[in-house]
Design a protein around this motif. Structure first.
Motif, mmCIF file in Angstrom:
data_model
loop_
_atom_site.group_PDB
_atom_site.id
_atom_site.type_symbol
_atom_site.label_atom_id
_atom_site.label_comp_id
_atom_site.label_asym_id
_atom_site.label_seq_id
_atom_site.Cartn_x
_atom_site.Cartn_y
_atom_site.Cartn_z
ATOM 1 N N HIS A 148 44.557 -9.674 -44.573
ATOM 2 C CA HIS A 148 45.268 -8.756 -45.471
ATOM 3 C C HIS A 148 44.566 -7.404 -45.565
ATOM 4 O O HIS A 148 44.278 -6.908 -46.660
ATOM 5 C CB HIS A 148 45.399 -9.369 -46.869
ATOM 6 C CG HIS A 148 45.900 -10.767 -46.859
ATOM 7 N ND1 HIS A 148 47.037 -11.145 -46.176
ATOM 8 C CD2 HIS A 148 45.425 -11.902 -47.438
ATOM 9 C CE1 HIS A 148 47.245 -12.450 -46.345
ATOM 10 N NE2 HIS A 148 46.275 -12.931 -47.091
ATOM 11 N N THR A 149 44.266 -6.829 -44.434
ATOM 12 C CA THR A 149 43.589 -5.540 -44.422
ATOM 13 C C THR A 149 44.532 -4.424 -44.878
ATOM 14 O O THR A 149 45.754 -4.587 -44.895
ATOM 15 C CB THR A 149 43.059 -5.228 -43.007
ATOM 16 O OG1 THR A 149 42.241 -4.059 -43.056
ATOM 17 C CG2 THR A 149 44.198 -4.985 -42.026
ATOM 18 N N THR A 150 43.973 -3.308 -45.254
ATOM 19 C CA THR A 150 44.770 -2.171 -45.697
ATOM 20 C C THR A 150 45.653 -1.673 -44.561
ATOM 21 O O THR A 150 45.227 -1.573 -43.420
ATOM 22 C CB THR A 150 43.851 -1.020 -46.159
ATOM 23 O OG1 THR A 150 42.970 -1.517 -47.163
ATOM 24 C CG2 THR A 150 44.660 0.132 -46.715
ATOM 25 N N VAL A 151 46.894 -1.352 -44.895
ATOM 26 C CA VAL A 151 47.820 -0.838 -43.877
ATOM 27 C C VAL A 151 47.580 0.650 -43.704
ATOM 28 O O VAL A 151 47.996 1.465 -44.526
ATOM 29 C CB VAL A 151 49.287 -1.091 -44.282
ATOM 30 C CG1 VAL A 151 50.224 -0.593 -43.192
ATOM 31 C CG2 VAL A 151 49.512 -2.572 -44.522
ATOM 32 N N GLU A 152 46.873 1.003 -42.670
ATOM 33 C CA GLU A 152 46.593 2.399 -42.382
ATOM 34 C C GLU A 152 47.506 2.870 -41.251
ATOM 35 O O GLU A 152 48.201 2.081 -40.620
ATOM 36 C CB GLU A 152 45.122 2.564 -41.994
ATOM 37 C CG GLU A 152 44.176 2.141 -43.119
ATOM 38 C CD GLU A 152 42.724 2.127 -42.683
ATOM 39 O OE1 GLU A 152 42.455 2.402 -41.505
ATOM 40 O OE2 GLU A 152 41.864 1.833 -43.529
ATOM 41 N N ASP A 153 47.471 4.184 -41.009
ATOM 42 C CA ASP A 153 48.382 4.746 -40.023
ATOM 43 C C ASP A 153 48.208 4.138 -38.640
ATOM 44 O O ASP A 153 49.181 3.933 -37.913
ATOM 45 C CB ASP A 153 48.203 6.262 -39.950
ATOM 46 C CG ASP A 153 48.757 6.959 -41.183
ATOM 47 O OD1 ASP A 153 49.579 6.333 -41.882
ATOM 48 O OD2 ASP A 153 48.368 8.103 -41.451
ATOM 49 N N ASP A 154 46.939 3.839 -38.255
ATOM 50 C CA ASP A 154 46.729 3.301 -36.925
ATOM 51 C C ASP A 154 47.376 1.923 -36.785
ATOM 52 O O ASP A 154 47.913 1.581 -35.727
ATOM 53 C CB ASP A 154 45.238 3.233 -36.573
ATOM 54 C CG ASP A 154 44.417 2.509 -37.618
ATOM 55 O OD1 ASP A 154 44.955 2.237 -38.703
ATOM 56 O OD2 ASP A 154 43.233 2.219 -37.349
ATOM 57 N N ARG A 156 50.035 0.940 -38.595
ATOM 58 C CA ARG A 156 51.485 1.185 -38.578
ATOM 59 C C ARG A 156 51.937 1.496 -37.147
ATOM 60 O O ARG A 156 52.934 0.961 -36.666
ATOM 61 C CB ARG A 156 51.842 2.360 -39.490
ATOM 62 C CG ARG A 156 51.756 2.084 -40.972
ATOM 63 C CD ARG A 156 52.147 3.356 -41.729
ATOM 64 N NE ARG A 156 51.901 3.262 -43.134
ATOM 65 C CZ ARG A 156 52.741 2.734 -44.020
ATOM 66 N NH1 ARG A 156 53.889 2.260 -43.603
ATOM 67 N NH2 ARG A 156 52.444 2.693 -45.296
ATOM 68 N N ASP A 157 51.196 2.380 -36.494
ATOM 69 C CA ASP A 157 51.531 2.744 -35.120
ATOM 70 C C ASP A 157 51.437 1.530 -34.202
ATOM 71 O O ASP A 157 52.261 1.355 -33.293
ATOM 72 C CB ASP A 157 50.599 3.844 -34.614
ATOM 73 C CG ASP A 157 50.825 5.172 -35.321
ATOM 74 O OD1 ASP A 157 51.896 5.336 -35.936
ATOM 75 O OD2 ASP A 157 49.924 6.029 -35.280
ATOM 76 N N TYR A 158 50.422 0.678 -34.457
ATOM 77 C CA TYR A 158 50.287 -0.529 -33.642
ATOM 78 C C TYR A 158 51.504 -1.429 -33.792
ATOM 79 O O TYR A 158 52.073 -1.899 -32.806
ATOM 80 C CB TYR A 158 49.028 -1.313 -34.021
ATOM 81 C CG TYR A 158 49.136 -2.762 -33.609
ATOM 82 C CD1 TYR A 158 48.990 -3.139 -32.271
ATOM 83 C CD2 TYR A 158 49.463 -3.749 -34.534
ATOM 84 C CE1 TYR A 158 49.152 -4.468 -31.887
ATOM 85 C CE2 TYR A 158 49.618 -5.062 -34.160
ATOM 86 C CZ TYR A 158 49.462 -5.423 -32.831
ATOM 87 O OH TYR A 158 49.641 -6.722 -32.439
ATOM 88 N N PHE A 159 51.912 -1.692 -35.033
ATOM 89 C CA PHE A 159 53.032 -2.603 -35.244
ATOM 90 C C PHE A 159 54.329 -2.046 -34.661
ATOM 91 O O PHE A 159 55.142 -2.793 -34.119
ATOM 92 C CB PHE A 159 53.197 -2.900 -36.733
ATOM 93 C CG PHE A 159 52.247 -3.956 -37.224
ATOM 94 C CD1 PHE A 159 52.400 -5.278 -36.847
ATOM 95 C CD2 PHE A 159 51.180 -3.618 -38.031
ATOM 96 C CE1 PHE A 159 51.511 -6.251 -37.270
ATOM 97 C CE2 PHE A 159 50.285 -4.578 -38.466
ATOM 98 C CZ PHE A 159 50.455 -5.909 -38.085
#
Length: 291
Positions: A148-154, A156-159
């Motif tokens: 449950h790590t923080t959803v950061e921009d990198d 988001r781009d990965y998903f």
């Protein structure tokens, strides 16, 4: 087993530090990865390998970080198998261990996430190596949903990239008055060996949505959900496409159980009723009727 890890660590420290005068020129860790994959699949031996300050997970994290500097389009023929097997070993560790272990070692596994995402970003599919991406995406999604790590921009781009990658494996076509879902040309040569991994990767990614609703906008902003709904509303399951249908259903079910009104409205607008009817997704329709 601790002796094995000591030898792997010794050789790794030698080959990963160019400034040292090499006493060992063999990548013992790389040679041991297939054996470690078998040993970590057994809970008792896996437990022993992870014990203490020199636990296997620390070595695997360092080895993956080293691979980010070694694995390039020019060297993929050398390191591809090591990268795929390493993902398998790490996946065993992630899936076999309780939340407490992952939480206690969160900084180590967070580093694994970052490095795996970095390697994933290279265009391995175009280069004819989709199995690397499948192994990495399965590992990242499995680990992400558990720590449950923080959803950061990198991330988001990965998903977003991961969804596009998994979606690119499928081709929907019309033959003899019926719709057929098949495998794209980039995946077809490898499909027999990676199809189960494709399903696991999509299933684990779907689990991430349940744990991190903030990713919903990323999902809805891609073509993956729209394509999944269109495919499910036009294609009936049969032995040739059952695995693909199961993966797409897992994604839709995960979206539905979030209970997000925007998502549910999106599903209704994209023919979820027909997809549910064709594939017996009664629980999905029940949830939709309740909202």
């Amino acid at each position: 087993l601790p002796f094995i890890i000591e030898q792997c660590r010794y050789s790794f420290d030698q080959i990963s530090n160019p400034s040292q005068h090499l006493l060992v020129e063999t990548d013992v860790t790389g040679l041991m990865l297939p054996g470690l994959c078998h040993m970590t699949a057994d809970p008792s031996s896996c437990e022993m390998l992870l014990e203490g300050e020199c636990g296997l997970h620390f070595l695997l994290s360092d080895y993956l970080h080293w691979l980010t500097t070694q694995l390039t389009p020019d060297t993929v023929h050398i390191y591809q198998q090591a990268a795929c097997t390493l993902c398998g070993v790490l996946l065993n560790v992630v899936l076999l261990h309780k939340q407490e272990f992952l939480t206690a070692n969160q900084s180590t596994f967070r580093a694994v996430l970052v490095d795996a995402v970095e390697i994933f970003t290279q265009d391995w599919v175009t280069l004819g190596h989709p199995q690397i991406c499948l192994n990495l995406s399965t590992l990242v999604s499995s680990l992400y949903s558990r720590i449950h790590t923080t959803v950061e921009d990198d991330f988001r781009d990965y998903f977003k990239g991961c969804l596009q990658f998994l979606n690119s494996a499928l081709v929907l076509s019309h033959h003899a008055e019926r719709w057929v879902v098949g495998v794209s040309a980039a995946f077809l040569p490898h499909w027999e060996e990676v199809s189960d991994l494709w399903l696991l990767s999509l299933t684990e990614l779907s689990a991430c949505v349940v744990h991190s609703p903030v990713l919903l906008d990323t999902l809805l902003g891609s073509d993956c959900v729209t394509n999944a709904l269109y495919t499910l509303s036009h294609v009936t399951a049969d032995p040739s496409n059952g695995l693909i249908v199961d993966g797409l259903k897992a994604l839709i079910v995960a979206l539905t159980v979030t209970g997000n009104k925007k998502v549910l409205q999106f599903l209704k607008e994209h023919n979820i009723a027909e997809a549910s009817r064709l594939h017996g997704m009664d629980n999905v329709m029940k949830l939709l009727r309740q909202t």
